[in-house]
Write an enzyme that holds these catalytic residues in place. Sequence first.
Site, short mmCIF file in Angstrom:
data_model
loop_
_atom_site.label_atom_id
_atom_site.label_comp_id
_atom_site.label_asym_id
_atom_site.label_seq_id
_atom_site.Cartn_x
_atom_site.Cartn_y
_atom_site.Cartn_z
N GLU A 30 -30.14 7.12 12.52
CA GLU A 30 -29.43 7.84 13.59
C GLU A 30 -27.92 7.80 13.35
O GLU A 30 -27.40 6.87 12.74
CB GLU A 30 -29.83 7.21 14.94
CG GLU A 30 -29.15 7.76 16.17
CD GLU A 30 -29.38 9.24 16.44
OE1 GLU A 30 -29.22 10.06 15.51
OE2 GLU A 30 -29.66 9.60 17.60
N ASP A 31 -27.24 8.81 13.85
CA ASP A 31 -25.79 8.88 13.68
C ASP A 31 -25.04 7.97 14.65
O ASP A 31 -24.14 7.25 14.26
CB ASP A 31 -25.30 10.34 13.83
CG ASP A 31 -25.81 11.00 15.12
OD1 ASP A 31 -26.59 10.38 15.88
OD2 ASP A 31 -25.44 12.17 15.37
N ASP A 71 -25.67 5.68 21.78
CA ASP A 71 -24.77 5.74 22.93
C ASP A 71 -25.44 4.99 24.10
O ASP A 71 -25.43 3.77 24.13
CB ASP A 71 -24.50 7.22 23.22
CG ASP A 71 -23.45 7.46 24.30
OD1 ASP A 71 -22.62 6.59 24.54
OD2 ASP A 71 -23.47 8.55 24.91
#
Length: 175
Positions: free
Chosen positions: A99-100, A103
């Site tokens: 995943e980038d 959050d």
Amino acid sequence: MNSKNGLRVLVARTEIESTVKKLASAIARDYRDKNPLLIGILKGSFVFLADLVRQLDFPLEVEFVRLSSYGSGTQTSGKVKLEQEPKVAIKGRHVLVVEDIIDTGITVDFLMKYLQKKKPASLKLCALTDKPSRRRVHIRIDYKGIDVPNEFIVGYGIDRDEKHRNLRDICIIEE
Ligand code: IMP
Ligand code: MG
């Protein structure tokens, strides 16, 4: 510093490169003989995953899933939907989700639970960036790159309204 077009460099390309190498060597240590299945979450992870796999010199496979959280604006609504399912069998595989950015954690929490039900041999998470200040559900990040502050970031695959994915540095949008 380095502010142009309302963008300020937060993580320069050289730091991204060394972070990707560091993550890759940890992943190589754990997965070298396991033919892992790396699952990238579209679209944000595509640049990171492309660089990551080219640092891994052993057999592996790549798959993508697409998730959407419906709601408004830049906030996760809390309701996640799988738009594109994995097409390959998960059962018995050593799965590494890539995943980038993590959050609130809601998106990845949903995906990990979905994949766990498919009985992989192992299931871990690799994230290039982490915004821990915004977390709403507990997430274990097995391979973690860089902590970022509570600001909206773009670049290196990460977008705002589909823009800025092609930036080579990770930047903060200065309003
Ligand atoms: P989460 O479910 O709140 O963890 O959201 C994760 C997803 O929200 C990421 O995969 C991104 O697509 C998006 N996101 C969260 N923070 C940012 C940001 O700072 N810039 C761009 N996208 C973000
Ligand atoms: Mg994403």
